[in-house]
Design an enzyme around this catalytic site. Structure first.
Site, PDB file in Angstrom:
ATOM      1  N   ARG A 176      -0.768  -9.823  12.805  1.00  0.00           N
ATOM      2  CA  ARG A 176      -1.343  -8.763  11.950  1.00  0.00           C
ATOM      3  C   ARG A 176      -2.130  -9.368  10.797  1.00  0.00           C
ATOM      4  O   ARG A 176      -3.176  -8.837  10.413  1.00  0.00           O
ATOM      5  CB  ARG A 176      -0.216  -7.864  11.409  1.00  0.00           C
ATOM      6  CG  ARG A 176       0.368  -6.963  12.480  1.00  0.00           C
ATOM      7  CD  ARG A 176       1.735  -6.437  12.097  1.00  0.00           C
ATOM      8  NE  ARG A 176       1.697  -5.569  10.933  1.00  0.00           N
ATOM      9  CZ  ARG A 176       2.784  -5.231  10.244  1.00  0.00           C
ATOM     10  NH1 ARG A 176       3.967  -5.693  10.574  1.00  0.00           N
ATOM     11  NH2 ARG A 176       2.674  -4.420   9.222  1.00  0.00           N
ATOM     12  N   LYS A 229       0.845  -1.216   0.000  1.00  0.00           N
ATOM     13  CA  LYS A 229       0.000   0.000   0.000  1.00  0.00           C
ATOM     14  C   LYS A 229       0.876   1.259   0.000  1.00  0.00           C
ATOM     15  O   LYS A 229       0.670   2.158  -0.817  1.00  0.00           O
ATOM     16  CB  LYS A 229      -0.922   0.022   1.237  1.00  0.00           C
ATOM     17  CG  LYS A 229      -1.881  -1.149   1.328  1.00  0.00           C
ATOM     18  CD  LYS A 229      -2.776  -1.063   2.543  1.00  0.00           C
ATOM     19  CE  LYS A 229      -2.074  -1.252   3.871  1.00  0.00           C
ATOM     20  NZ  LYS A 229      -1.617  -2.625   4.166  1.00  0.00           N
ATOM     21  N   ARG A 262      11.068  -1.352  12.905  1.00  0.00           N
ATOM     22  CA  ARG A 262       9.679  -1.316  13.389  1.00  0.00           C
ATOM     23  C   ARG A 262       9.411  -2.454  14.362  1.00  0.00           C
ATOM     24  O   ARG A 262       9.758  -3.616  14.106  1.00  0.00           O
ATOM     25  CB  ARG A 262       8.710  -1.394  12.195  1.00  0.00           C
ATOM     26  CG  ARG A 262       8.466  -0.037  11.575  1.00  0.00           C
ATOM     27  CD  ARG A 262       7.622  -0.098  10.342  1.00  0.00           C
ATOM     28  NE  ARG A 262       6.326  -0.746  10.530  1.00  0.00           N
ATOM     29  CZ  ARG A 262       5.336  -0.668   9.653  1.00  0.00           C
ATOM     30  NH1 ARG A 262       5.492   0.043   8.548  1.00  0.00           N
ATOM     31  NH2 ARG A 262       4.200  -1.285   9.867  1.00  0.00           N
ATOM     32  N   ARG A 291      11.652  -6.360   5.249  1.00  0.00           N
ATOM     33  CA  ARG A 291      11.603  -4.966   5.696  1.00  0.00           C
ATOM     34  C   ARG A 291      12.126  -4.850   7.132  1.00  0.00           C
ATOM     35  O   ARG A 291      12.795  -3.892   7.487  1.00  0.00           O
ATOM     36  CB  ARG A 291      10.163  -4.424   5.597  1.00  0.00           C
ATOM     37  CG  ARG A 291      10.081  -2.944   5.944  1.00  0.00           C
ATOM     38  CD  ARG A 291       8.714  -2.354   5.687  1.00  0.00           C
ATOM     39  NE  ARG A 291       7.738  -2.806   6.664  1.00  0.00           N
ATOM     40  CZ  ARG A 291       6.437  -2.536   6.597  1.00  0.00           C
ATOM     41  NH1 ARG A 291       5.954  -1.838   5.598  1.00  0.00           N
ATOM     42  NH2 ARG A 291       5.618  -2.970   7.520  1.00  0.00           N
ATOM     43  N   ARG A 340      -9.714   0.363   7.886  1.00  0.00           N
ATOM     44  CA  ARG A 340      -9.291  -1.001   8.206  1.00  0.00           C
ATOM     45  C   ARG A 340     -10.382  -1.785   8.931  1.00  0.00           C
ATOM     46  O   ARG A 340     -10.148  -2.952   9.289  1.00  0.00           O
ATOM     47  CB  ARG A 340      -8.047  -0.941   9.106  1.00  0.00           C
ATOM     48  CG  ARG A 340      -6.720  -1.168   8.361  1.00  0.00           C
ATOM     49  CD  ARG A 340      -5.596  -1.059   9.382  1.00  0.00           C
ATOM     50  NE  ARG A 340      -4.380  -1.694   8.984  1.00  0.00           N
ATOM     51  CZ  ARG A 340      -3.359  -1.064   8.383  1.00  0.00           C
ATOM     52  NH1 ARG A 340      -3.460   0.195   8.055  1.00  0.00           N
ATOM     53  NH2 ARG A 340      -2.250  -1.719   8.121  1.00  0.00           N
TER      54      ARG A 340
END
Ligand code: B4P
Length: 187
Positions: free
Chosen positions: A145, A14, A134, A128, A89
């Site tokens: 998630r 996204k 993160r 990532r 969401r």
């Protein structure tokens, strides 16, 4: 004013595709994930609350997100279009967005839904995680998630299917291949 939603599971691209859309069309970008990460880095009251949910792979509660979005949306009034990245969401967020846009005389013109299978999502997010720093890019949180996406976020597709704005996009391939599919859907 054109309003576009870019939708998909965590790691579906996204944010990556939003950057390309902005470059080509010059739209304003609202990424709820990015706004939340700024709040966290500035240690605001909202950031502290949000961090507890994000690091556990959960969604931040709808009321906090909707208030945050309303104030961010007010800053985009001069642009020709807005791309919503990572919002809505949940179905209540989709309903709240519709109310907010109706009050501005608009509506979501297209909901681009990036389709990527689970294994690819996990690989992308682990990769990532090697550099992002993160707290939510580790295997345990990524799996959480994806489960939260399937339970709470995937039903948003039905909302936009009913509205007639749902546009599924094959999210597998190179970044440019996927972007060409998006451009076709937008034009
Ligand atoms: P977000 O920041 O929205 O992030 P995301 O789902 O992790 O990623 P995205 O799909 O944007 O992936 P990207 O392009 O980066 O959300 C983080 C958290 O914030 C949520 O879990 C939630 O807790 C909270 N939150 C945010 N919005 C909320 C809301 N509305 N309500 C409640 N809570 C909310 O791509 C991922 C990786 O893949 C990148 O490294 C990228 O380089 C790579 N990649 C992209 N395209 C690729 C391709 N074609 N091939 C290979 N790799 C690719």
């Amino acid at each position: 004013m054109k309003y576009i939603v870019i939708f998909g599971p965590p790691g579906s691209g996204k944010g990556t595709q939003s950057d390309k859309i902005i470059e080509k069309y010059g739209y304003a970008h609202i990424s709820t994930g990015d706004v939340l990460r700024v709040e966290i880095s500035e240690n605001t009251e909202l950031g502290q609350k949000a961090n507890e949910f994000i690091k556990n792979g959960q969604l931040v509660p709808d009321d906090l997100i909707v208030d945050m979005l309303a104030s961010t949306l007010d800053k985009t009034e001069s642009s020709t279009g807005v791309i919503f990245d990572g919002f809505p969401r949940t179905t209540p967020q989709a309903e709240a967005l519709q109310v907010m846009l109706k009050a501005r005389g608009g509506d979501v013109s297209v909901m681009l839904s990036l389709e990527v299978e689970r294994e690819e999502l996990i690989q992308r997010l682990l990769k990532r995680g090697e550099t992002s720093g993160r707290a939510d890019d580790n295997l345990e949180t990524i799996e959480k998630r994806i489960a939260v996406y399937n339970e709470q976020t995937a039903p948003v597709i039905k909302f936009y299917e009913k509205e007639g704005s749902y546009a599924p996009i094959n999210g597998i391939g190179t970044i440019d291949e996927i972007f060409s599919r998006i451009v076709e859907a937008l034009d």
